[in-house]
Design a protein around this motif. Sequence first.
Motif, PDB file in Angstrom:
ATOM      1  N   THR A   1      16.048-101.460  81.855  1.00 41.52           N
ATOM      2  CA  THR A   1      17.175-101.869  82.683  1.00 41.52           C
ATOM      3  C   THR A   1      18.116-100.680  82.862  1.00 41.52           C
ATOM      4  O   THR A   1      18.110 -99.732  82.074  1.00 41.52           O
ATOM      5  CB  THR A   1      17.940-103.028  82.036  1.00 41.52           C
ATOM      6  N   GLN A   2      18.955-100.766  83.885  1.00 38.00           N
ATOM      7  CA  GLN A   2      19.878 -99.674  84.155  1.00 38.00           C
ATOM      8  C   GLN A   2      20.866 -99.481  83.006  1.00 38.00           C
ATOM      9  O   GLN A   2      21.258 -98.350  82.697  1.00 38.00           O
ATOM     10  CB  GLN A   2      20.635 -99.929  85.465  1.00 38.00           C
ATOM     11  N   ALA A   3      21.255-100.564  82.353  1.00 36.33           N
ATOM     12  CA  ALA A   3      22.204-100.451  81.243  1.00 36.33           C
ATOM     13  C   ALA A   3      21.598 -99.654  80.082  1.00 36.33           C
ATOM     14  O   ALA A   3      22.277 -98.827  79.460  1.00 36.33           O
ATOM     15  CB  ALA A   3      22.627-101.839  80.771  1.00 36.33           C
ATOM     16  N   ILE A   4      20.338 -99.884  79.780  1.00 39.01           N
ATOM     17  CA  ILE A   4      19.673 -99.126  78.717  1.00 39.01           C
ATOM     18  C   ILE A   4      19.559 -97.663  79.113  1.00 39.01           C
ATOM     19  O   ILE A   4      19.819 -96.751  78.309  1.00 39.01           O
ATOM     20  CB  ILE A   4      18.287 -99.729  78.413  1.00 39.01           C
ATOM     21  N   LEU A   5      19.203 -97.409  80.361  1.00 42.57           N
ATOM     22  CA  LEU A   5      19.064 -96.026  80.829  1.00 42.57           C
ATOM     23  C   LEU A   5      20.396 -95.293  80.814  1.00 42.57           C
ATOM     24  O   LEU A   5      20.452 -94.101  80.501  1.00 42.57           O
ATOM     25  CB  LEU A   5      18.466 -96.000  82.232  1.00 42.57           C
ATOM     26  N   ALA A   6      21.480 -95.992  81.164  1.00 42.55           N
ATOM     27  CA  ALA A   6      22.793 -95.350  81.158  1.00 42.55           C
ATOM     28  C   ALA A   6      23.147 -94.861  79.757  1.00 42.55           C
ATOM     29  O   ALA A   6      23.674 -93.753  79.581  1.00 42.55           O
ATOM     30  CB  ALA A   6      23.851 -96.321  81.676  1.00 42.55           C
ATOM     31  N   ALA A   7      22.839 -95.683  78.749  1.00 38.88           N
ATOM     32  CA  ALA A   7      23.129 -95.284  77.369  1.00 38.88           C
ATOM     33  C   ALA A   7      22.230 -94.120  76.944  1.00 38.88           C
ATOM     34  O   ALA A   7      22.691 -93.150  76.319  1.00 38.88           O
ATOM     35  CB  ALA A   7      22.932 -96.471  76.431  1.00 38.88           C
ATOM     36  N   ALA A   8      20.938 -94.181  77.276  1.00 37.33           N
ATOM     37  CA  ALA A   8      20.017 -93.109  76.912  1.00 37.33           C
ATOM     38  C   ALA A   8      20.384 -91.811  77.622  1.00 37.33           C
ATOM     39  O   ALA A   8      20.352 -90.726  77.023  1.00 37.33           O
ATOM     40  CB  ALA A   8      18.582 -93.519  77.247  1.00 37.33           C
ATOM     41  N   ASN A   9      20.749 -91.891  78.900  1.00 35.67           N
ATOM     42  CA  ASN A   9      21.172 -90.701  79.639  1.00 35.67           C
ATOM     43  C   ASN A   9      22.386 -90.057  78.985  1.00 35.67           C
ATOM     44  O   ASN A   9      22.489 -88.825  78.895  1.00 35.67           O
ATOM     45  CB  ASN A   9      21.518 -91.070  81.085  1.00 35.67           C
ATOM     46  N   ALA A  10      23.312 -90.894  78.532  1.00 33.69           N
ATOM     47  CA  ALA A  10      24.533 -90.371  77.917  1.00 33.69           C
ATOM     48  C   ALA A  10      24.223 -89.643  76.615  1.00 33.69           C
ATOM     49  O   ALA A  10      24.830 -88.608  76.305  1.00 33.69           O
ATOM     50  CB  ALA A  10      25.518 -91.515  77.666  1.00 33.69           C
ATOM     51  N   VAL A  11      23.268 -90.168  75.845  1.00 31.88           N
ATOM     52  CA  VAL A  11      22.899 -89.530  74.584  1.00 31.88           C
ATOM     53  C   VAL A  11      22.251 -88.170  74.833  1.00 31.88           C
ATOM     54  O   VAL A  11      22.618 -87.168  74.218  1.00 31.88           O
ATOM     55  CB  VAL A  11      21.953 -90.450  73.776  1.00 31.88           C
ATOM     56  N   ILE A  12      21.297 -88.102  75.760  1.00 29.56           N
ATOM     57  CA  ILE A  12      20.574 -86.846  75.972  1.00 29.56           C
ATOM     58  C   ILE A  12      21.404 -85.844  76.766  1.00 29.56           C
ATOM     59  O   ILE A  12      21.141 -84.634  76.708  1.00 29.56           O
ATOM     60  CB  ILE A  12      19.226 -87.115  76.683  1.00 29.56           C
ATOM     61  N   ALA A  13      22.424 -86.308  77.476  1.00 28.55           N
ATOM     62  CA  ALA A  13      23.267 -85.388  78.245  1.00 28.55           C
ATOM     63  C   ALA A  13      24.036 -84.428  77.335  1.00 28.55           C
ATOM     64  O   ALA A  13      24.500 -83.380  77.790  1.00 28.55           O
ATOM     65  CB  ALA A  13      24.245 -86.170  79.116  1.00 28.55           C
ATOM     66  N   LEU A  14      24.157 -84.765  76.050  1.00 27.85           N
ATOM     67  CA  LEU A  14      24.870 -83.911  75.107  1.00 27.85           C
ATOM     68  C   LEU A  14      23.980 -82.812  74.526  1.00 27.85           C
ATOM     69  O   LEU A  14      24.440 -82.012  73.712  1.00 27.85           O
ATOM     70  CB  LEU A  14      25.445 -84.761  73.964  1.00 27.85           C
TER      71      LEU A  14
END
Length: 694
Positions: free
Chosen positions: A311-324
């Motif tokens: 889901t987009q909500a799961i991807l948003a959280a994963a994107n935020a983690v790897i963006a660091l």
Amino acid sequence: MTPTATAPAADPPDTLNAEQRAAVEHGGGEPCGPLLIIAGAGSGKTNTLAHRVAHLLAHGADPGRILLLTFSRRAADEMNRRVKRILTRGEAARPWLAQAALAWSGTFHAVGARLLREYAGRIGLDPAFTIHDREDSADLLNLVRHECGFSAGNRRFPQKTTCLAIYSAVVNGRAPLVEVLQASFPWCAEWQAELKQLFRAYVEAKQAQQVLDYDDLLLYWAQMVADPALGGEVGALFSHVLVDEYQDTNHLQAAILLGMKPDGRGLTVVGDDAQSIYAFRGATVRNILDFPAAFEPPARVLTLEQNYRSTQAILAAANAVIALARERFTKNLWSDRASGARPRLVSVRDDADQAACIVDTLLARREEGLRLKHQAVLFRAASHSARLELELTRRNIPFVKFGGLKFLEAAHVKDLLALIRWSENPRDRVSGFRTLQLLAGIGPKTAARVLDNVCAAAQGCALLADQPVPDGARDAWRAFVDLIDALADRAPGAAWPAAFDLACAWYQTQMARLFDDAAVRMLDIQQLGRIAATYPSRQRFLTELTLDPPDATSGEAGAPALDEDYLILSTMHSAKGQEWRAVTVLNAVDGCIPSDIAIRSDAGIEEERRLLYVAMTRARDHLDLMVPQRFYVSQQQGLGDRHVFAGRSHFIPNRLLAQFEQISWPAPPPELRGSPDSRQKAIDLAARMRGMWD
């Protein structure tokens, strides 16, 4: 066996989005400049690569000149099946092409073994060389270690498995021994000179016995293509080279590709830097990060960002983690699977509450129609799930845990394979040493004496009948000699798999004496026989089984027999490439993810961040990250068994909390629910509860 996972919800085999199509059609059908496909998690990587192979075939590429490199034989087989399916469907179907199998597809090690046999005479190898698996390699290294006198010193010399790990790190990483010791084995640094002597003797022993280990298959291949003339000749065998999971390659594998295709012409690699998590196997994220600049002009880079899993909500959280991450290819996964439910950060008091919370949650989801096998609990290390396993057992919930005994590590399987290997190559001391001790009355000293005599003589096993053995073993020895003579016979009557049946029949007569559970172990021998029958020769059987073995023994190869439904427990590493509708990540706290060991280096910390990202992107619909405030650790040197306090993983800093729903378990009392500051009060209450244990 791999963790059971549900199929993707979308991305049917014959559909491509715009980014996938651009990757598939790169260069038309002709060999052209290098291509790097950055394929985010769940973005249809396998589908895209299969379509690219089909596209090349449909545009005239010779299937015999396409080299497809994967990291498992199953992945190569799946790729071949998809290519054939694509070629028989759609408006541009070419069913006649589907009959043309790819002659060169498989793992780096399997393809390397095939090339080395073909070029053996050119590089000083005997084409009949045998291949040692990791345990056999460690055993041979241990023999050499003993012969060098390093096992009898006053100080503890590193054990065989440590020595092999150091050797493998030097070879695969193409790094000096001193650097490997300083970076990964500092407690062994004092033995640098002795280790160098040991490794030199180990190489000499392998050459004398005409055996190769896993690392040799890549090392010899890399050395072969490093010669410009020979590298050009090998590279010319293939008009197109396609590599899957490029982020998992090591320095040797990258050198092999550059040696065959120095200009990158016809080279396509697919991978995701954000999923590079196998440094402990020698993989380096630098290969994929540096790939574009390895060529002039630089390789073309195409990015697949549409996710068909989560889901987009799961991807948003994963994107935020790897963006660091400190360094990465920029991409932001997106999905048209909208969902209002954010991933949950679940705060619990300790590991006991963590286990209870997880079981309550998975049972509640089961009541809502989500089967146990569509749920998974992932953890950084296998030991982390111990408390959860106790709770699952107490509440009679079946589960399968991944990371158990491998098929070829089972003693009875190794016994039979050693017997067949030794009959193929009498100079293989490790296989011979194990085989001889299968006979009653033959111990290590007798076995070593026999091997000394046999290996030193040109006639090899022809001298077995004359070897001095204890009187009590004489009758069994004569039967054994007859067996070896029959196995060594290359006459038509000894054709494969008849030779396996001979070996199996003899070994069965030994099993009752060797094992209390011989009947159970016989199931593995029968399975091995079925596998043997699928190969055209003994050499092919030994080579391919060693390079790509089945994962589990018969006792562990399937789901629990008592229930049709079961929960999946898996390490994060084993979960890569899988997906489930609901995923729970155990111990999302500092000390577990990132692990205490990883924080020794910046590179280690960055890989741990990627590991958490991989775990998060396994979830389709539900994602829970468990945050115990304290947990139990055992066997800590100098500290004993004790509880330790934990803090939320620093991979999820405060600025990312908006991507998650934060809850506490047990839930706060009713009087606190619904008030404007209920969340803060719940957090305060949890803190007071923790204080009772200070």
